[in-house]
Design an enzyme around this catalytic site. Structure first.
Site, short mmCIF file in Angstrom:
data_model
loop_
_atom_site.label_atom_id
_atom_site.label_comp_id
_atom_site.label_asym_id
_atom_site.label_seq_id
_atom_site.Cartn_x
_atom_site.Cartn_y
_atom_site.Cartn_z
N CYS A 121 -29.30 42.52 92.24
CA CYS A 121 -30.12 41.39 92.71
C CYS A 121 -30.61 41.37 94.25
O CYS A 121 -31.26 40.74 94.58
CB CYS A 121 -28.90 40.15 92.82
SG CYS A 121 -28.26 40.10 91.03
N HIS A 254 -31.35 34.69 97.21
CA HIS A 254 -31.13 35.39 95.89
C HIS A 254 -30.74 34.10 95.08
O HIS A 254 -29.75 33.43 95.58
CB HIS A 254 -30.08 36.32 95.65
CG HIS A 254 -29.77 36.47 94.08
ND1 HIS A 254 -30.78 36.65 93.30
CD2 HIS A 254 -28.41 36.78 93.80
CE1 HIS A 254 -30.02 36.86 92.19
NE2 HIS A 254 -28.74 36.98 92.32
N ASN A 285 -30.38 32.74 86.87
CA ASN A 285 -30.17 34.20 87.91
C ASN A 285 -31.02 35.08 87.29
O ASN A 285 -30.60 35.74 86.10
CB ASN A 285 -28.80 34.47 88.26
CG ASN A 285 -28.64 35.73 88.96
OD1 ASN A 285 -29.76 36.37 89.18
ND2 ASN A 285 -27.54 35.99 89.31
N1 ACO Z 1 -17.78 26.55 81.18
C1 ACO Z 1 -16.42 25.69 81.45
N2 ACO Z 1 -15.75 26.29 82.06
C2 ACO Z 1 -15.74 27.50 82.52
C3 ACO Z 1 -16.79 28.23 82.50
C4 ACO Z 1 -17.50 27.59 81.67
N3 ACO Z 1 -18.93 28.22 81.30
N4 ACO Z 1 -16.53 29.60 82.63
C5 ACO Z 1 -15.19 29.54 83.36
N5 ACO Z 1 -14.79 28.12 83.34
C6 ACO Z 1 -13.46 27.65 83.83
C7 ACO Z 1 -12.57 28.73 84.25
O1 ACO Z 1 -11.87 29.17 83.11
C8 ACO Z 1 -11.61 28.14 85.40
O2 ACO Z 1 -10.82 27.50 84.65
P1 ACO Z 1 -9.21 27.30 85.36
O3 ACO Z 1 -9.43 26.76 86.75
O4 ACO Z 1 -8.41 26.46 84.60
O5 ACO Z 1 -8.68 28.87 85.30
C9 ACO Z 1 -12.63 27.20 85.98
O6 ACO Z 1 -13.53 27.12 85.24
C10 ACO Z 1 -13.33 27.80 87.32
O7 ACO Z 1 -13.76 29.19 86.89
P2 ACO Z 1 -14.23 30.03 88.04
O8 ACO Z 1 -14.62 31.27 87.77
O9 ACO Z 1 -13.34 29.74 89.42
O10 ACO Z 1 -15.67 29.21 88.35
P3 ACO Z 1 -16.56 29.45 89.69
O11 ACO Z 1 -16.54 28.13 90.32
O12 ACO Z 1 -16.36 30.51 90.58
O13 ACO Z 1 -18.03 29.61 88.94
C11 ACO Z 1 -19.71 31.46 88.68
C12 ACO Z 1 -18.31 30.80 88.29
C13 ACO Z 1 -20.70 30.49 88.59
C14 ACO Z 1 -20.01 32.70 87.91
C15 ACO Z 1 -19.48 31.68 90.20
O14 ACO Z 1 -18.22 32.42 90.46
C16 ACO Z 1 -20.46 32.59 90.93
O15 ACO Z 1 -21.69 31.89 91.04
N6 ACO Z 1 -20.28 33.51 91.26
C17 ACO Z 1 -21.27 34.40 91.73
C18 ACO Z 1 -22.42 35.25 90.98
C19 ACO Z 1 -22.91 36.08 91.85
O16 ACO Z 1 -23.81 35.82 92.75
N7 ACO Z 1 -23.66 37.16 91.09
C20 ACO Z 1 -24.34 38.21 92.03
C21 ACO Z 1 -25.58 38.51 91.31
S1 ACO Z 1 -25.35 39.08 89.52
C22 ACO Z 1 -25.78 40.58 89.75
O17 ACO Z 1 -25.70 41.35 90.56
C23 ACO Z 1 -26.56 41.21 88.39
#
Ligand code: ACO
Length: 329
Positions: A121, A254, A285
């Site tokens: 990214c 990004h 994304n």
């Molecule tokens: N639907 C519903 N609930 C979900 C989902 C889903 N799709 N996915 C996870 N959950 C649940 C989890 O099980 C967790 O439940 P718990 O609290 O009971 O354990 C809760 O939701 C929170 O999970 P998190 O993983 O903490 O969710 P978060 O708020 O961190 O969001 C996300 C996840 C959107 C992936 C976020 O972490 C994020 O955006 N991370 C950065 C991504 C990024 O910038 N990537 C870089 C580029 S990618 C590349 O380089 C190719």
């Protein structure tokens, strides 16, 4: 006797931008037929309402070629005027030939330098930094920089922590000589200790039913890194260009997550007048394509205009980051 060296233009600029999005629209309702999730959760956690995927007949090459063609036309150039093609991608299916060489051939470029970059990214901003240096050093006059991804093809639809995130598309810019400074210093780097945080499976591994390779991500860890360390790097990319926050017009981070963007805005203390890219809402994304696609959308909609200052920052698998302050084409 001493070796002669090349000498390029004093300054470089982004001359034009072009984009191409997968034409299949997948909204959150359709996504939730594939994973256990909800429209509300996805929107609250990321801002995404729908994402664009490559439809039948579309792939990285068709999307990349279309974006490149638009950028070259908008620069007022012909494909033959391009001296070098830099394609940033992590979704090319072949180790070689490079996607850059294939797209150069599709566009009928006679003999450009052609190379792919793997910086996920952050790859587009890596490419802009390299192209800026190439134009000023005289190793190329016009450089085509592309970010191209079809991550839907690498998505594990049994993994609800990543399946809803990604979109397919390509964004391109042409970088060439400029009479005025138009690309600030590139702030780039990595945290190699976190190389296992975002991965695409090893191609040599056997997988059931011929599936994958798939992308995997420790989302929380990337989120924490992006909202702490990367926000500081974005500020350095602004400061090193000598642009005070109150003179910045546009912020194009990004498009990973609107909550990451919000957190960066708080850290950067940008004035409310700064236009902020939110292309993720309808695109998902798109990794290396996300910054140029967001730039094109802001210019096409009139929310941003040519000549304005824009701060760009990319971050992702590696973990790597790159950013710079530029004048919009
Ligand atoms: N639907 C519903 N609930 C979900 C989902 C889903 N799709 N996915 C996870 N959950 C649940 C989890 O099980 C967790 O439940 P718990 O609290 O009971 O354990 C809760 O939701 C929170 O999970 P998190 O993983 O903490 O969710 P978060 O708020 O961190 O969001 C996300 C996840 C959107 C992936 C976020 O972490 C994020 O955006 N991370 C950065 C991504 C990024 O910038 N990537 C870089 C580029 S990618 C590349 O380089 C190719």
């Amino acid at each position: 006797m001493s070796i002669q060296t090349s000498q390029g233009a004093q300054f470089a600029r982004i001359m034009s931008v072009g984009g191409s999005r997968g034409s299949r629209v997948v909204d959150n309702a359709e996504m939730c037929t594939m994973i256990d999730s909800s429209d509300e959760w996805i929107q609250q956690r990321t801002g995404i309402k729908e994402r664009r995927w490559a439809a039948d007949g579309e792939d990285a090459i068709t999307l990349g070629t279309a974006a490149a063609r638009t950028a070259i036309e908008r620069a007022g150039l012909q494909p033959a005027d391009i001296d070098a093609v830099l394609v940033s991608t992590v979704s090319h299916f072949m180790q070689t030939p490079s996607m850059a060489a294939i797209i150069a051939d599709k566009l009928g470029m006679p003999e450009p330098a052609a190379i792919d970059l793997s910086a996920a990214c952050a790859g587009f901003c890596y490419g802009v930094g390299m192209a800026d240096s190439m134009v000023r050093a005289g190793s190329a006059t016009h450089v085509l920089v592309l970010g191209v991804e079809v991550l839907s093809k690498y998505t594990d639809f049994t993994d609800r922590s990543t399946a809803f995130l990604f979109g397919d598309g390509a964004g391109a810019v042409v970088i060439g000589p400029s009479d005025v400074p138009a690309i600030g210093p590139t702030l780039w780097g990595s945290d190699p200790t976190q190389h296992e945080v975002i991965t695409i499976d090893d191609w040599r591994e056997e997988r059931p039913h011929g599936e994958g390779p798939f992308i995997h991500m420790e989302g929380r860890q990337v989120f924490k890194w992006a909202t702490t360390f990367i926000a500081g790097k974005a500020r350095e990319a602004l400061d090193s260009a000598g642009i005070p926050p109150e003179e910045l017009d546009v912020f194009i981070p990004h498009q990973a997550n609107n909550r990451i963007t919000d957190s960066m805005l708080r850290h950067l203390k940008l004035p409310a007048s700064v236009v902020v890219a939110r292309d993720i809402v309808g695109m998902g994304n798109s990794s290396a394509a996300s910054v140029p696609l967001a730039m094109e959308a802001l210019l096409d909609s009139g929310d941003a205009t040519s000549g304005q200052t824009a701060l760009m920052i990319g971050f992702g698998a590696g973990l790597v980051y790159a950013g710079q302050t530029v004048l919009l084409p």
